[in-house]
Design a protein around this motif. Structure first.
Motif, PDB file in Angstrom:
ATOM      1  N   TYR A  86      -5.019 -21.617 -12.661  1.00 46.14           N
ATOM      2  CA  TYR A  86      -5.195 -21.430 -11.220  1.00 46.14           C
ATOM      3  C   TYR A  86      -5.200 -19.924 -10.960  1.00 46.14           C
ATOM      4  N   PHE A  87      -6.270 -19.446 -10.356  1.00 49.01           N
ATOM      5  CA  PHE A  87      -6.404 -18.011 -10.085  1.00 49.01           C
ATOM      6  C   PHE A  87      -6.279 -17.772  -8.587  1.00 49.01           C
ATOM      7  N   HIS A  88      -5.484 -16.780  -8.215  1.00 49.52           N
ATOM      8  CA  HIS A  88      -5.333 -16.471  -6.789  1.00 49.52           C
ATOM      9  C   HIS A  88      -5.689 -15.013  -6.501  1.00 49.52           C
ATOM     10  N   GLY A  89      -6.435 -14.816  -5.420  1.00 46.83           N
ATOM     11  CA  GLY A  89      -6.770 -13.457  -5.015  1.00 46.83           C
ATOM     12  C   GLY A  89      -6.842 -13.319  -3.511  1.00 46.83           C
ATOM     13  N   PRO A  90      -6.808 -12.079  -3.004  1.00 49.70           N
ATOM     14  CA  PRO A  90      -6.890 -11.818  -1.563  1.00 49.70           C
ATOM     15  C   PRO A  90      -8.312 -12.069  -1.043  1.00 49.70           C
ATOM     16  N   PRO A  91      -8.498 -12.034   0.282  1.00 50.16           N
ATOM     17  CA  PRO A  91      -9.835 -12.290   0.841  1.00 50.16           C
ATOM     18  C   PRO A  91     -10.901 -11.363   0.252  1.00 50.16           C
ATOM     19  N   ALA A  92     -12.070 -11.914   0.017  1.00 48.57           N
ATOM     20  CA  ALA A  92     -13.153 -11.155  -0.604  1.00 48.57           C
ATOM     21  C   ALA A  92     -13.558  -9.938   0.227  1.00 48.57           C
ATOM     22  N   GLU A  93     -13.461 -10.079   1.560  1.00 52.13           N
ATOM     23  CA  GLU A  93     -13.908  -9.004   2.450  1.00 52.13           C
ATOM     24  C   GLU A  93     -12.842  -7.920   2.645  1.00 52.13           C
ATOM     25  N   SER A  94     -11.638  -8.158   2.112  1.00 54.02           N
ATOM     26  CA  SER A  94     -10.556  -7.203   2.371  1.00 54.02           C
ATOM     27  C   SER A  94     -10.674  -5.989   1.444  1.00 54.02           C
ATOM     28  N   ARG A  95      -9.888  -4.958   1.792  1.00 54.54           N
ATOM     29  CA  ARG A  95      -9.962  -3.703   1.039  1.00 54.54           C
ATOM     30  C   ARG A  95      -8.922  -3.706  -0.079  1.00 54.54           C
ATOM     31  N   LEU A  96      -9.356  -3.224  -1.220  1.00 53.52           N
ATOM     32  CA  LEU A  96      -8.496  -3.173  -2.405  1.00 53.52           C
ATOM     33  C   LEU A  96      -8.205  -1.713  -2.735  1.00 53.52           C
ATOM     34  N   ALA A  97      -6.923  -1.419  -2.954  1.00 50.39           N
ATOM     35  CA  ALA A  97      -6.533  -0.055  -3.346  1.00 50.39           C
ATOM     36  C   ALA A  97      -5.111  -0.147  -3.876  1.00 50.39           C
ATOM     37  N   PRO A  98      -4.629   0.855  -4.596  1.00 48.45           N
ATOM     38  CA  PRO A  98      -3.213   0.858  -4.959  1.00 48.45           C
ATOM     39  C   PRO A  98      -2.357   0.834  -3.694  1.00 48.45           C
ATOM     40  N   SER A  99      -1.194   0.216  -3.771  1.00 53.82           N
ATOM     41  CA  SER A  99      -0.308   0.140  -2.608  1.00 53.82           C
ATOM     42  C   SER A  99      -0.077   1.541  -2.041  1.00 53.82           C
ATOM     43  N   SER A 100       0.034   1.607  -0.693  1.00 54.94           N
ATOM     44  CA  SER A 100       0.230   2.909  -0.034  1.00 54.94           C
ATOM     45  C   SER A 100       1.542   3.558  -0.476  1.00 54.94           C
ATOM     46  N   LYS A 101       2.408   2.772  -1.154  1.00 51.40           N
ATOM     47  CA  LYS A 101       3.689   3.325  -1.613  1.00 51.40           C
ATOM     48  C   LYS A 101       3.501   4.314  -2.762  1.00 51.40           C
ATOM     49  N   PHE A 102       2.329   4.271  -3.381  1.00 48.44           N
ATOM     50  CA  PHE A 102       2.115   5.177  -4.518  1.00 48.44           C
ATOM     51  C   PHE A 102       1.511   6.486  -4.031  1.00 48.44           C
ATOM     52  N   GLN A 103       2.190   7.572  -4.362  1.00 47.95           N
ATOM     53  CA  GLN A 103       1.768   8.897  -3.896  1.00 47.95           C
ATOM     54  C   GLN A 103       0.430   9.317  -4.505  1.00 47.95           C
ATOM     55  N   LYS A 104       0.275   9.001  -5.806  1.00 46.62           N
ATOM     56  CA  LYS A 104      -0.943   9.433  -6.497  1.00 46.62           C
ATOM     57  C   LYS A 104      -1.725   8.219  -6.972  1.00 46.62           C
ATOM     58  N   PRO A 105      -2.591   7.681  -6.117  1.00 45.86           N
ATOM     59  CA  PRO A 105      -3.332   6.480  -6.533  1.00 45.86           C
ATOM     60  C   PRO A 105      -4.258   6.790  -7.713  1.00 45.86           C
ATOM     61  N   CYS A 106      -4.215   5.931  -8.741  1.00 48.26           N
ATOM     62  CA  CYS A 106      -5.087   6.199  -9.880  1.00 48.26           C
ATOM     63  C   CYS A 106      -6.335   5.313  -9.865  1.00 48.26           C
ATOM     64  N   PHE A 107      -6.559   4.598  -8.729  1.00 51.53           N
ATOM     65  CA  PHE A 107      -7.804   3.847  -8.574  1.00 51.53           C
ATOM     66  C   PHE A 107      -8.426   4.178  -7.227  1.00 51.53           C
ATOM     67  N   LYS A 108      -9.750   4.085  -7.167  1.00 52.59           N
ATOM     68  CA  LYS A 108     -10.456   4.287  -5.899  1.00 52.59           C
ATOM     69  C   LYS A 108     -10.244   3.072  -5.006  1.00 52.59           C
ATOM     70  N   SER A 109     -10.489   3.259  -3.724  1.00 54.26           N
ATOM     71  CA  SER A 109     -10.417   2.136  -2.795  1.00 54.26           C
ATOM     72  C   SER A 109     -11.813   1.537  -2.659  1.00 54.26           C
ATOM     73  N   LEU A 110     -11.887   0.190  -2.678  1.00 51.66           N
ATOM     74  CA  LEU A 110     -13.172  -0.485  -2.474  1.00 51.66           C
ATOM     75  C   LEU A 110     -12.892  -1.897  -1.984  1.00 51.66           C
ATOM     76  N   LEU A 111     -13.932  -2.617  -1.561  1.00 49.67           N
ATOM     77  CA  LEU A 111     -13.713  -3.989  -1.111  1.00 49.67           C
ATOM     78  C   LEU A 111     -13.447  -4.883  -2.322  1.00 49.67           C
ATOM     79  N   VAL A 112     -12.644  -5.915  -2.112  1.00 48.14           N
ATOM     80  CA  VAL A 112     -12.355  -6.861  -3.200  1.00 48.14           C
ATOM     81  C   VAL A 112     -13.667  -7.393  -3.785  1.00 48.14           C
ATOM     82  N   LYS A 113     -14.604  -7.760  -2.893  1.00 48.56           N
ATOM     83  CA  LYS A 113     -15.864  -8.339  -3.394  1.00 48.56           C
ATOM     84  C   LYS A 113     -16.675  -7.287  -4.181  1.00 48.56           C
TER      85      LYS A 113
END
Ligand SMILES: O=C(O)CCC(=O)C(=O)O
Ligand SMILES: [Fe+2]
Length: 564
Positions: free
Chosen positions: A518-545
């Motif tokens: 069983y695979f679970h993920g957030p809405p396809a249209e939502s934005r994906l990025a490292p949590s705002s709690k991380f000072q130095k994000p090591c991934f770019k932000s983009l849509l889940v889809k």
């Protein structure tokens, strides 16, 4: 890897090796698509010995053995070859002396764009998209000019060593070619053409492979990876007809693995590796956090999902896969469809086929079930619906425990936990018993794409995870337990704090294995990025889809493509 016509692409960039001296971390330029480690570890020591002969040149049957090896393998090893041991050692130490020079020094003798000798990257570099973890030094005849640049006052030792070694190689080549060509009964003229003479060509190549922070991504890829869109055909959807198959087809025969590597694990080691966590224990949350960070995978018991329901999902899955191929193909997944019966979705990325058939459900499966069992579809649908509801609850609880210690915002928590617009997939996997399990792969090496996966092995081992430095490790099937693993999206959201575990499924000769994922993920249209709690994000932000379509296209490389 795409191969290019060399002339299109040869630039300085293909000559100058990376600065191994000052490099920190592992550059994207050198990160090859991940390959199945197991494919590399082919043989036990015994097998290796029997595979490539080690021939004693002083033995009376050397010539016969050499002829056989040339015909069978095109490669062999020689001992008692007459080259002085001290000289062999000296060549090694002089080579190490050269590569130990600073990058600045070595680049003084950099090979020119149309040159053949000097310091530089492998000559085959322009043919590959990725760079190799390599620097080399090429000698043709005398190396005195380069050596004088490198060591204005100490070049003699290097030159003498390389000269002496080249002379010894020439003698050895001469002897070997006599032994190889004589049995072919070639003419004297042909023999003269082949054996060393004043106008033959010879190259002495010193290769250096510095130690590497990420060896599993730095070696040359074995599998060609293809862009999925170029290649997706019906052939990647329709599983082989397991019903009528007789024997073991070449299409499903993968390069041999080292079985022994999997067998050496004791039960203890296996158990200590991947924790089995009791969800009602007071320290469950701490153990889950640790497991997420260390392995990206753990097992859970006392998870609250009724045992009878788990058993029913297994028996309904077996009922489905027991249908004839003809029946199952009535609900075959379409080329751009997501649900139904078919081969693994990762099939187009591999040259070989997997010993697998699957059935994918997203939400209600009533349409397909009615096709399969016009009058008896209800039992199947009710079971799958009830199971999906239970999985949703469990995912909810697990994500609370996983994300709370990260101190994520309420908004981020809502994004992650199941809601009406989240994505979920129920995947029934079937691995029929296989006549040649050591050459078959059930599900090839991959990471799951979404946030979190809950897997039920249904009582039969088969899942293996790849642990850096340890290789492939079985995840034992524990009665009543689910395997929980981190997927790509949680890896990104956790800013790489949690690894997205690489795993695969193996098959066996005696049992038809079923697994339910069983695979679970957030809405396809939502934005994906490292949590705002991380000072130095090591991934770019983009849509889940957007991430999912990268994964669908580039598979192994998707994660590195979104690195910041
Ligand atoms: O069958 C298994 O053990 C693994 C299945 C899996 O990895 C998947 O469905 O993504
Ligand atoms: Fe998986």
């Amino acid at each position: 890897m795409t191969t290019h016509s060399k002339n299109d692409l040869l630039t300085d960039d293909h000559i100058t090796p990376i600065d191994f001296e000052s490099i920190d971390g592992f550059p994207e330029s050198h990160s090859w698509p991940q390959f199945d480690e197991s494919l590399n570890k082919i043989q036990t020591h015994d097998l290796k010995d029997s595979l490539i002969p080690v021939i004693d040149l002083a033995s009376p049957n050397a010539k016969t053995l050499i002829s056989q090896a040339c015909e069978t393998w095109g490669v062999f090893q020689v001992v008692n070859h007459g080259v002085p041991f001290e000289l062999v050692k000296k060549v090694e130490s002089e080579s190490r002396r050269l590569f130990a020079l600073t990058t600045h020094e070595k680049c003084k003798v950099l090979r020119s764009v149309d040159g053949a000798t000097g310091y530089g990257s492998p000559k085959l570099s322009p043919f590959f998209d990725k760079r190799m973890w390599h620097e080399g030094f090429t000698i043709m005849g005398s190396c005195v000019d380069d050596a004088k640049v490198l060591w204005p006052h100490e070049y003699q030792r290097f030159c003498d060593t390389m000269d002496a070694y080249q002379n010894q190689m020439k003698l050895l080549i001469h002897n070997l070619l006599l032994m190889i060509l004589e049995p072919l009964d070639v003419t004297q003229e042909e023999m003269n053409w082949a054996i060393p003479a004043h106008d033959s060509q010879s190259v002495l190549q010193l290769n250096s492979y510095p130690s590497c922070p990420n060896p599993s991504r730095a070696v040359v890829a074995i599998m060609t990876t293809n862009s999925k869109n170029d290649l997706l055909t019906d052939d990647h959807i329709t599983p082989i007809d397991f019903e009528s198959i007789d024997g073991f087809p070449e299409s499903h025969s993968w390069p041999q693995f080292d079985e022994s590597l999997n067998k050496i694990q004791t039960r203890d080691l296996k158990d200590s590796l991947i924790p089995v966590i009791d969800l009602v224990s007071p320290n469950a949350k701490t153990l889950i956090s640790q497991a997420c960070e260390t392995w990206g995978v753990f097992q859970v018991v006392n998870h609250g999902v009724p045992f009878e329901l788990v058993k029913k999902v297994e028996s309904e899955s077996r009922r489905l896969f027991a249908l004839t191929t003809h029946e199952k193909c009535k609900v075959l997944r379409s080329v751009d469809g997501a649900t139904g019966y078919g081969s693994p979705k990762l099939s187009p990325f591999f040259d070989k086929r997997m010993w697998h058939e699957g059935f994918t459900i997203m939400g209600s499966c009533v349409d397909d079930a009615k096709v399969l069992w016009p009058h008896e579809y209800q039992r199947f649908c009710d079971t799958m619906d009830a199971y999906q509801n239970q999985m949703k609850l469990l995912i909810h609880n697990l994500l609370l425990m996983i994300l709370e210690p990260l101190d994520v915002t309420q908004e981020e928590m809502n994004w992650a936990i199941p809601a009406h617009d989240s994505q979920s997939v129920l995947q029934l996997n079937s691995y029929p018993s296989c006549p040649n399990p050591s050459r078959a792969v059930g599900l090839a090496s991959h990471t799951d794409s979404l946030l979190l996966t809950i897997l039920n092995q249904c009582g039969i081992d088969g899942l293996e995870i790849f642990v850096e430095g340890l290789g492939w490790r079985r995840v034992p099937s524990v009665e009543g337990a689910f395997v929980v693993n981190v997927g790509d999206l949680l890896h990104i959201f956790s800013n790489a704090k949690f690894p997205a575990v690489t795993h695969r499924a193996m098959v066996n000769q005696s049992e038809h294995r079923i697994s339910v994922a069983y695979f679970h993920g957030p809405p396809a249209e939502s934005r994906l990025a490292p949590s705002s709690k991380f000072q130095k994000p090591c991934f770019k932000s983009l849509l889940v889809k957007e991430y999912l379509s990268l994964k669908y296209k580039h598979f192994f490389e998707a994660l590195s493509l979104v690195r910041a």
